[in-house]
Design a protein around this motif. Structure first.
Motif, short mmCIF file in Angstrom:
data_model
loop_
_atom_site.label_atom_id
_atom_site.label_comp_id
_atom_site.label_asym_id
_atom_site.label_seq_id
_atom_site.Cartn_x
_atom_site.Cartn_y
_atom_site.Cartn_z
N LEU A 253 62.30 35.89 43.75
CA LEU A 253 63.04 35.97 42.27
C LEU A 253 63.27 36.83 41.30
O LEU A 253 64.19 37.60 40.51
N LEU A 254 62.03 36.33 40.34
CA LEU A 254 61.87 37.74 39.76
C LEU A 254 60.94 38.48 40.11
O LEU A 254 61.26 39.78 38.98
N LEU A 255 60.40 39.43 40.99
CA LEU A 255 60.55 40.24 40.81
C LEU A 255 61.25 41.28 42.06
O LEU A 255 61.62 42.37 41.81
N SER A 256 61.55 40.36 42.39
CA SER A 256 63.74 41.39 43.26
C SER A 256 64.13 41.11 41.82
O SER A 256 65.01 42.51 42.15
N ARG A 257 64.46 40.31 40.42
CA ARG A 257 64.91 41.03 39.23
C ARG A 257 64.88 42.63 38.74
O ARG A 257 65.44 43.00 38.06
N GLU A 258 63.62 42.39 39.45
CA GLU A 258 62.69 43.89 38.55
C GLU A 258 63.66 45.12 39.65
O GLU A 258 63.56 45.92 38.67
N VAL A 259 63.15 44.62 40.49
CA VAL A 259 63.45 45.68 41.35
C VAL A 259 65.13 46.11 41.44
O VAL A 259 65.67 47.79 40.95
N GLN A 260 65.67 44.96 40.93
CA GLN A 260 67.32 45.63 40.20
C GLN A 260 67.88 46.61 39.08
O GLN A 260 68.02 47.09 38.85
N ARG A 261 65.87 45.77 38.30
CA ARG A 261 66.60 46.60 36.62
C ARG A 261 65.97 48.16 36.80
O ARG A 261 66.82 49.16 36.23
N ALA A 262 64.97 48.14 37.71
CA ALA A 262 64.62 49.95 38.14
C ALA A 262 65.43 50.77 38.92
O ALA A 262 65.34 51.22 38.18
N ALA A 263 66.21 49.80 39.52
CA ALA A 263 67.69 50.67 39.72
C ALA A 263 68.61 50.73 38.87
O ALA A 263 69.86 51.10 39.51
N GLY A 264 68.41 49.93 38.09
CA GLY A 264 69.78 50.54 36.85
C GLY A 264 71.35 49.46 37.87
O GLY A 264 71.48 50.37 37.66
N ARG A 265 71.02 48.95 38.95
CA ARG A 265 72.50 48.01 39.20
C ARG A 265 72.40 46.66 38.22
O ARG A 265 71.92 45.67 38.45
N ASP A 266 73.11 46.96 37.39
CA ASP A 266 73.42 45.68 36.13
C ASP A 266 74.40 45.02 36.55
O ASP A 266 75.35 45.38 37.43
#
Length: 345
Positions: A253-266
């Motif tokens: 959950l933590l690392l996937s949230r970082e991937v989401q943020r890096a992809a700019g998918r708010d």
């Protein structure tokens, strides 16, 4: 009918708590408490109407006892199936051990409570043995009640239906077999794909984040194998961003949230796992401050009992301080009763 009042109170608490945040274990406690009070109130009301109704209640109690025995035998059989199908491990032994415990704990408690002759035994030995039997009953009852709260609310929460189009769909890993996606993990990926494909063409499709690192017995990271499966099923490569460093659900959950943020998918996040795992994943998501909701995918029937037991034990361990305090309180009450019985009054 006095118990109807606490039943209503617990029902109101459940509804209010569920509306505020469905990802709370206490929702299950309120729900089971409400249903339990309602059931006891109904039984007492029926038993008070006459001898025939009292006999019906007694038959109902006997029937429940038989159901418990059937449950124990089912768990024993399921434990054997798990060992044959999934191999020997502590996790695969859980349903077998649970079946043995359901059969032996009542016998052990009865022997301790009704077996010793307090008069013939030296000193306070008989009283202590009876107290141990009572404590065993209390602890077993606590375990049964907490498992009921966890199991029932897991089923309720797993029926969650997302109403918003998520910006990101995170798929939790569950292990590879010889580097390939096994059926259990495939069901999660297929569920994520169904969510992904359900988005209308006029709306941006969600980012797919298959999440899982490389285990010591795996030739590659779970996230890479999962991403390969998603792409083979027609997902747009621009919408697939694997996370390949996590080693636990919390890290998923933590690392996937970082991937989401890096992809700019708010935007909102939907987490996909198997149905037996949804509640624990939701509790973990809430604990890290994520607004993610969790949905479940189907699981092979023979795998469900052991899987639920593993999840229950994991949650009990995560709340070990609270559970230890509850058990110590029960032990304290029994200890006070022992001291009181031994006082020269």
């Amino acid at each position: 009918m006095l118990l109807l009042l606490p039943a209503v109170v617990f029902a109101v608490l459940y509804v209010v708590s569920r509306v505020r945040d469905a990802r709370r274990l206490r929702n299950g406690v309120f729900l089971v408490a409400a249903l339990g009070c309602l059931l006891v109130a109904g039984v007492l009301e029926v038993a008070a109407t006459g001898p025939a109704q009292q006999s019906a209640v007694l038959l109902g109690v006997v029937f429940v006892g038989l159901l418990v025995v059937v449950l124990a035998l089912f768990l024993l059989g399921n434990g054997v199936t798990m060992l044959r199908s999934e191999g020997r491990s502590l996790g695969n032994l859980l349903s077998l051990l649970a079946g043995v415990a359901i059969l032996l704990v009542p016998v052990a408690a009865a022997v301790l409570v009704f077996g010793p002759d307090v008069v013939e035994l030296p000193g306070p030995v008989g009283v202590v043995l009876v107290a141990l039997g009572v404590l065993l009953v209390f602890v077993a009852g606590y375990a049964a009640a907490t498992f009921a709260a966890f199991g029932l609310y897991s089923l309720v929460y797993s029926r969650y239906r997302h109403t918003r189009t998520p910006a990101t769909v995170v798929v939790l890993g569950s292990g590879l077999i010889r580097g390939e996606v096994p059926p259990l993990l495939r069901s999660r990926l297929d569920k994520a794909l169904s969510v992904y494909r359900s988005v209308p063409g006029t709306v941006a499709r969600p980012l797919l984040v298959p999440s899982g690192g490389q285990g010591s017995d795996e030739p590659r990271a779970e996230g890479d194998a999962m991403a390969e499966y998603l792409l083979a099923q027609g997902a747009d490569p621009a919408d697939v961003r694997p996370e390949t460093a996590s080693t636990s659900t919390r890290e998923n959950l933590l690392l996937s949230r970082e991937v989401q943020r890096a992809a700019g998918r708010d935007g909102s996040t939907l987490v996909v796992t198997n149905d037996y795992h949804v509640l624990r994943a939701a509790l973990l998501a809430r604990s890290i401050g994520s607004d993610a909701q969790v949905v479940g995918s189907p699981t092979a029937a023979y795998y469900v009992p052991s899987a639920f037991l593993r999840e229950y034990i994991a949650i009990m361990v995560e709340h070990r301080r609270l559970n230890a305090a509850a058990v110590l309180m029960l032990a304290g009450l029994v200890g006070l009763a022992v001291v009181w019985s031994l006082l020269p009054i």
